[in-house]
Design a protein around this motif. Structure first.
Motif, mmCIF file in Angstrom:
data_model
loop_
_atom_site.group_PDB
_atom_site.id
_atom_site.type_symbol
_atom_site.label_atom_id
_atom_site.label_comp_id
_atom_site.label_asym_id
_atom_site.label_seq_id
_atom_site.Cartn_x
_atom_site.Cartn_y
_atom_site.Cartn_z
ATOM 1 N N LEU A 70 -33.228 42.535 1.766
ATOM 2 C CA LEU A 70 -33.861 41.917 2.936
ATOM 3 C C LEU A 70 -35.135 41.164 2.562
ATOM 4 C CD1 LEU A 70 -34.076 41.552 6.021
ATOM 5 C CD2 LEU A 70 -35.290 43.733 6.113
ATOM 6 N N MET A 71 -35.834 41.632 1.527
ATOM 7 C CA MET A 71 -37.166 41.109 1.239
ATOM 8 C C MET A 71 -37.150 39.752 0.549
ATOM 9 S SD MET A 71 -38.860 43.454 2.617
ATOM 10 C CE MET A 71 -40.486 42.860 2.185
ATOM 11 N N ASP A 72 -36.138 39.506 -0.310
ATOM 12 C CA ASP A 72 -36.149 38.297 -1.125
ATOM 13 C C ASP A 72 -35.488 37.141 -0.371
ATOM 14 O OD1 ASP A 72 -36.274 36.422 -3.069
ATOM 15 O OD2 ASP A 72 -35.065 37.471 -4.541
ATOM 16 N N VAL A 73 -36.252 36.098 -0.093
ATOM 17 C CA VAL A 73 -35.704 34.897 0.548
ATOM 18 C C VAL A 73 -35.790 33.693 -0.378
ATOM 19 C CG1 VAL A 73 -36.236 35.694 2.877
ATOM 20 C CG2 VAL A 73 -37.940 34.366 1.625
ATOM 21 N N THR A 74 -36.529 33.813 -1.458
ATOM 22 C CA THR A 74 -36.730 32.686 -2.358
ATOM 23 C C THR A 74 -35.459 32.348 -3.117
ATOM 24 O OG1 THR A 74 -39.043 33.306 -2.651
ATOM 25 C CG2 THR A 74 -38.123 31.787 -4.253
ATOM 26 N N LEU A 75 -34.811 33.374 -3.700
ATOM 27 C CA LEU A 75 -33.610 33.131 -4.492
ATOM 28 C C LEU A 75 -32.459 32.601 -3.628
ATOM 29 C CD1 LEU A 75 -32.405 35.162 -7.495
ATOM 30 C CD2 LEU A 75 -30.762 34.597 -5.711
ATOM 31 N N GLN A 109 -15.282 25.792 -4.229
ATOM 32 C CA GLN A 109 -15.249 27.159 -4.737
ATOM 33 C C GLN A 109 -15.837 27.242 -6.151
ATOM 34 O OE1 GLN A 109 -11.092 28.202 -4.222
ATOM 35 N NE2 GLN A 109 -11.550 29.377 -2.357
ATOM 36 N N GLN A 110 -15.559 26.231 -6.953
ATOM 37 C CA GLN A 110 -16.141 26.204 -8.306
ATOM 38 C C GLN A 110 -17.653 26.104 -8.248
ATOM 39 O OE1 GLN A 110 -14.358 23.123 -10.638
ATOM 40 N NE2 GLN A 110 -12.328 24.089 -10.687
ATOM 41 N N VAL A 111 -18.157 25.283 -7.331
ATOM 42 C CA VAL A 111 -19.618 25.146 -7.165
ATOM 43 C C VAL A 111 -20.210 26.483 -6.732
ATOM 44 C CG1 VAL A 111 -21.442 24.065 -5.799
ATOM 45 C CG2 VAL A 111 -19.551 22.686 -6.666
ATOM 46 N N LEU A 112 -19.567 27.142 -5.762
ATOM 47 C CA LEU A 112 -20.055 28.438 -5.286
ATOM 48 C C LEU A 112 -20.056 29.466 -6.411
ATOM 49 C CD1 LEU A 112 -18.270 28.677 -1.808
ATOM 50 C CD2 LEU A 112 -20.674 28.158 -2.230
ATOM 51 N N GLY A 113 -18.940 29.540 -7.147
ATOM 52 C CA GLY A 113 -18.843 30.520 -8.232
ATOM 53 C C GLY A 113 -19.860 30.265 -9.325
ATOM 54 N N ARG A 114 -20.042 29.011 -9.694
ATOM 55 C CA ARG A 114 -20.990 28.651 -10.750
ATOM 56 C C ARG A 114 -22.414 29.003 -10.337
ATOM 57 N NH1 ARG A 114 -18.741 23.886 -11.481
ATOM 58 N NH2 ARG A 114 -20.288 22.785 -10.244
ATOM 59 N N CYS A 115 -22.767 28.662 -9.125
ATOM 60 C CA CYS A 115 -24.141 28.914 -8.664
ATOM 61 C C CYS A 115 -24.390 30.408 -8.442
ATOM 62 C CB CYS A 115 -24.410 28.139 -7.377
ATOM 63 S SG CYS A 115 -24.520 26.349 -7.612
ATOM 64 N N MET A 116 -23.407 31.128 -7.921
ATOM 65 C CA MET A 116 -23.574 32.573 -7.714
ATOM 66 C C MET A 116 -23.783 33.271 -9.049
ATOM 67 S SD MET A 116 -20.737 33.247 -4.701
ATOM 68 C CE MET A 116 -21.018 35.014 -4.547
ATOM 69 N N LYS A 118 -24.933 31.910 -11.808
ATOM 70 C CA LYS A 118 -26.218 31.473 -12.351
ATOM 71 C C LYS A 118 -27.373 32.230 -11.722
ATOM 72 C CE LYS A 118 -29.302 27.449 -12.295
ATOM 73 N NZ LYS A 118 -29.437 26.020 -11.912
ATOM 74 N N TYR A 119 -27.382 32.318 -10.393
ATOM 75 C CA TYR A 119 -28.523 32.922 -9.714
ATOM 76 C C TYR A 119 -28.504 34.438 -9.816
ATOM 77 C CZ TYR A 119 -30.238 28.518 -7.913
ATOM 78 O OH TYR A 119 -30.783 27.267 -7.828
ATOM 79 N N ASN A 120 -27.336 35.052 -9.874
ATOM 80 C CA ASN A 120 -27.274 36.509 -10.030
ATOM 81 C C ASN A 120 -27.689 36.939 -11.434
ATOM 82 O OD1 ASN A 120 -26.482 37.120 -7.422
ATOM 83 N ND2 ASN A 120 -24.301 36.946 -7.882
ATOM 84 N N GLN A 121 -27.344 36.141 -12.440
ATOM 85 C CA GLN A 121 -27.701 36.484 -13.813
ATOM 86 C C GLN A 121 -29.160 36.198 -14.117
ATOM 87 O OE1 GLN A 121 -24.954 34.344 -16.313
ATOM 88 N NE2 GLN A 121 -23.335 35.893 -16.130
ATOM 89 N N ASN A 122 -29.699 35.155 -13.497
ATOM 90 C CA ASN A 122 -31.061 34.713 -13.838
ATOM 91 C C ASN A 122 -32.075 35.035 -12.752
ATOM 92 O OD1 ASN A 122 -29.963 33.569 -16.166
ATOM 93 N ND2 ASN A 122 -29.591 31.612 -15.158
ATOM 94 N N GLN A 123 -31.774 36.044 -11.931
ATOM 95 C CA GLN A 123 -32.695 36.340 -10.830
ATOM 96 C C GLN A 123 -34.059 36.785 -11.322
ATOM 97 O OE1 GLN A 123 -31.829 40.019 -8.543
ATOM 98 N NE2 GLN A 123 -29.931 40.087 -9.713
ATOM 99 N N GLY A 124 -34.111 37.429 -12.522
ATOM 100 C CA GLY A 124 -35.405 37.820 -13.085
ATOM 101 C C GLY A 124 -36.275 36.610 -13.352
ATOM 102 N N GLU A 125 -35.650 35.544 -13.905
ATOM 103 C CA GLU A 125 -36.404 34.324 -14.172
ATOM 104 C C GLU A 125 -36.892 33.693 -12.883
ATOM 105 O OE1 GLU A 125 -34.062 31.692 -16.475
ATOM 106 O OE2 GLU A 125 -33.737 33.116 -18.131
ATOM 107 N N PHE A 126 -36.045 33.722 -11.838
ATOM 108 C CA PHE A 126 -36.462 33.147 -10.559
ATOM 109 C C PHE A 126 -37.596 33.961 -9.940
ATOM 110 C CE2 PHE A 126 -32.193 31.316 -10.884
ATOM 111 C CZ PHE A 126 -32.482 30.000 -10.590
ATOM 112 N N MET A 127 -37.558 35.293 -10.115
ATOM 113 C CA MET A 127 -38.649 36.135 -9.605
ATOM 114 C C MET A 127 -39.947 35.803 -10.318
ATOM 115 S SD MET A 127 -36.744 39.833 -9.198
ATOM 116 C CE MET A 127 -38.275 40.635 -8.741
ATOM 117 N N ILE A 128 -39.868 35.645 -11.660
ATOM 118 C CA ILE A 128 -41.066 35.287 -12.423
ATOM 119 C C ILE A 128 -41.585 33.926 -11.990
ATOM 120 C CG2 ILE A 128 -41.925 34.722 -14.723
ATOM 121 C CD1 ILE A 128 -40.007 36.817 -15.828
ATOM 122 N N SER A 129 -40.641 32.978 -11.817
ATOM 123 C CA SER A 129 -41.042 31.638 -11.374
ATOM 124 C C SER A 129 -41.688 31.685 -10.003
ATOM 125 C CB SER A 129 -39.814 30.727 -11.347
ATOM 126 O OG SER A 129 -40.148 29.447 -10.852
#
Length: 214
Positions: A70-75, A109-116, A118-129
């Motif tokens: 609930l807390m994260d809206v940035t990612l 669907q390919q765009v959705l899968g690729r982005c999901m 990317k963002y699920n694997q790199n969420q630590g980097e997005f949090m740091i950013s």
């Protein structure tokens, strides 16, 4: 935080969707899409059950994702922005009638899968950013506040200097006025003494010549 589901919809018609976990999202997604139609804001957030649904409305197309935090809206916001930007760059996006062809659905669907992924694997980097961005915002805000304080202090110093100058001028005026008053008093006092002396002398003369008698 994990993006567990995402979809692209035209109104309430889902054009493409992808779920990473089991479970039924259809009822919740239908409710969220109705909310977007009733209140067409660019971005909305709704909590239904154990998931939080985020939407982005762009050019009449709704981009939606579900997360378990609930807390994260940035990612989620960054995810939806990238999905909408990628889909809008597809030359067939606004040329085909809806519902789109299977080829376009597969591309979505390919765009959705690729982005999901990317963002699920790199969420630590997005949090740091995001943290860096927040630190930068705080630093800029502090710099602005310090600048405002310095300007206030400068204005206050100018006001204090003017007050001091006014006090000095007032004291100088008071001293000048006091000296002038004393000088005028002594002058008037001398005139009174002289007039009194002359009057006394005249009286003595008149008495000595018997012009007046006591």
């Amino acid at each position: 935080m994990t993006i567990t589901y995402s979809c692209i919809a035209n109104g309430q018609v889902i054009l493409a969707e992808l779920a990473l976990t089991g479970g039924s999202y259809q009822d919740a997604v239908s409710s969220v899409l109705k909310l977007v139609l009733l209140k067409p804001e660019k971005k909305t957030t709704a909590r239904i059950g154990s998931y939080v649904y985020h939407t982005l409305l762009a050019d009449g197309i709704t981009y939606l994702c579900a997360t378990d935090n609930l807390m994260d809206v940035t990612l989620p916001s960054a995810f939806l922005d990238e999905v909408s930007r990628t889909c809008s760059e597809n030359p067939l996006m606004f040329q085909e009638s809806f519902p789109p062809s299977n080829a376009i659905v597969a591309d979505f669907q390919q765009v959705l899968g690729r982005c999901m992924m990317k963002y699920n694997q790199n969420q630590g980097e997005f949090m740091i950013s995001d943290l860096k961005s927040q630190v930068t915002d705080v630093r800029n805000s502090m710099s602005q506040n310090v600048g405002k304080m310095l300007k206030r202090e400068e204005k206050l110093n100018i006001l204090i200097d003017r007050t001091d100058n006014l006090q000095v001028a007032t004291k100088a005026f008071q001293k000048t006025t006091t000296k002038a008053s004393k000088k005028m008093w002594w002058k008037n006092y001398k005139i009174i003494i002289i007039i009194s002396s002359i009057f006394i002398i005249i009286i003595i003369i008149l008495l000595s010549t018997n012009v007046i008698s006591v």
